[in-house]
Scaffold this active site. Structure first.
Site, PDB file in Angstrom:
ATOM      1  N   HIS A  20      -3.475  -5.731   1.020  1.00  0.00           N
ATOM      2  CA  HIS A  20      -2.785  -5.945   2.295  1.00  0.00           C
ATOM      3  C   HIS A  20      -2.706  -7.416   2.694  1.00  0.00           C
ATOM      4  O   HIS A  20      -3.550  -7.883   3.465  1.00  0.00           O
ATOM      5  CB  HIS A  20      -3.513  -5.175   3.402  1.00  0.00           C
ATOM      6  CG  HIS A  20      -3.316  -3.696   3.322  1.00  0.00           C
ATOM      7  ND1 HIS A  20      -2.347  -3.033   4.047  1.00  0.00           N
ATOM      8  CD2 HIS A  20      -3.952  -2.756   2.585  1.00  0.00           C
ATOM      9  CE1 HIS A  20      -2.413  -1.735   3.764  1.00  0.00           C
ATOM     10  NE2 HIS A  20      -3.369  -1.540   2.878  1.00  0.00           N
ATOM     11  N   GLU A  43      -0.790  -8.669   4.865  1.00  0.00           N
ATOM     12  CA  GLU A  43      -0.523  -8.796   6.305  1.00  0.00           C
ATOM     13  C   GLU A  43      -1.795  -8.754   7.129  1.00  0.00           C
ATOM     14  O   GLU A  43      -1.776  -9.107   8.307  1.00  0.00           O
ATOM     15  CB  GLU A  43       0.467  -7.704   6.760  1.00  0.00           C
ATOM     16  CG  GLU A  43      -0.144  -6.344   7.078  1.00  0.00           C
ATOM     17  CD  GLU A  43      -0.501  -5.524   5.837  1.00  0.00           C
ATOM     18  OE1 GLU A  43      -0.605  -6.091   4.734  1.00  0.00           O
ATOM     19  OE2 GLU A  43      -0.709  -4.293   5.998  1.00  0.00           O
ATOM     20  N   CYS A  62       0.841  -1.196   0.000  1.00  0.00           N
ATOM     21  CA  CYS A  62       0.000   0.000   0.000  1.00  0.00           C
ATOM     22  C   CYS A  62       0.882   1.255   0.000  1.00  0.00           C
ATOM     23  O   CYS A  62       1.574   1.536  -0.968  1.00  0.00           O
ATOM     24  CB  CYS A  62      -0.964  -0.048   1.181  1.00  0.00           C
ATOM     25  SG  CYS A  62      -2.313   1.140   1.058  1.00  0.00           S
TER      26      CYS A  62
END
Lengths: 79, 223
Positions: free
Chosen positions: B194, B196, B85
């Site tokens: 994302h 994560e 990002c």
């Protein structure tokens, strides 16, 4: 001291959704006849006399603008 | 495996990135933007957020932070680097990856779970995926539109350097539905979604994102 203006604009081939949103709002506000809007950035720098044009160009090209998506111009103006 | 996770002023997702590293049995090493020090890590994650308030352009100021000078040097020597990002935006501004990220084409901030197709499973960060696999991870960005000139796009496509592509409707106006790309060596990867946030079905839509961190483990152990 001199005043230097750096204008940064999205390249013509890059979509400018912010400019389009402004253009689309104008007729709703009763302003007709505006066919397109491009939105960019305007920087005013107060510059010491010993800063040369090459340095100003480097500031514009490496930091104030991203040449991948933006064009830039540098000009000295009356303060 | 020691993985550095950078924190800039305005970074949001450093804690989740550190957690993802630990889920992959790595040691997460916090790195500070103002330090000229990578603390001997094997790889670096540049996490998401709004570094320096997105002032000037997203990533434009972070790109010049002291720690980034070390990251640029290490990446050019082959160290695995992942930008997520805002991290992707920073790597693009740092010229570690080509192109730029611009305002979403419909101006809305997009926040949703997004299907991605894995287009390249040979990078340091994607070997655990099957080629062509589809994964579901969160996408949350206002300036995620990937832009590059025609020649750059041709190079990326021709060399198989598009790593992830959006499946279904294009969420942000990215050219060629590009969600993530890699450099020529395959050690630097950037993507807008994302991974994560998708490492455990308890706290994310899936655990599909964990594969990126497990892939890194493989590449570091092999090296």
């Amino acid at each position: 001291m001199a005043r230097v203006v750096v204008d940064v604009m999205p390249k013509p081939e890059i979509l400018d959704p912010q400019g389009q949103a402004v253009a689309n709002a104008l007729p709703r506000l009763g302003f007709d006849g505006i066919t397109a809007v491009r939105q960019g950035k305007h920087f005013e720098l107060e510059v010491a006399d010993d800063v040369d044009d090459a340095t100003l160009a480097k500031i514009a090209e490496t930091f104030l603008a991203n040449p991948v998506i933006e064009d830039w111009t540098v000009r000295r103006v009356e303060a | 495996m020691r993985v550095g996770v950078i924190t800039f002023p305005g970074t949001l997702d450093d804690v989740d990135a550190q957690r993802a590293v630990r889920y992959a049995d790595g040691e997460a090493v916090p790195l500070w933007h103002g330090d000229h020090d990578l603390k001997g890590v094997d790889a670096v994650v540049v996490p998401g957020g709004f570094s320096y308030g997105d002032y000037l352009r997203c990533g434009a100021i972070a790109r010049f932070a002291p720690v980034m000078q070390e990251v640029i040097e290490a990446a050019n020597k082959g160290m695995p680097v992942l930008g997520i990002c805002n991290g992707f935006q920073i790597l693009a501004e740092a010229h570690l990856l080509p192109g730029a990220l611009v305002r979403n084409h419909k101006l809305h901030f997009v926040c949703r779970d997004q299907w991605l197709k894995v287009e390249n499973n040979s990078t340091a960060w994607t070997t655990r995926y099957d080629q062509g696999a589809e994964i579901l991870v969160p996408l949350k960005s206002g300036e995620g539109g990937y832009q590059a000139d025609a020649q750059t796009l041709e190079t990326l496509e021709g060399e198989g350097r598009v790593v992830f592509r959006y499946v279904g409707e294009n969420p942000n106006g990215s050219r060629n539905n590009i969600a993530g790309i890699t450099n020529a060596k395959g050690n630097v990867v950037g993507l807008m979604p994302h991974p994560e946030h998708a490492i455990d079905a308890l706290t994310g839509p899936t655990d599909d994102g964990l594969g990126m961190f497990l892939s890194l483990l493989d590449s570091v152990v092999k090296a």
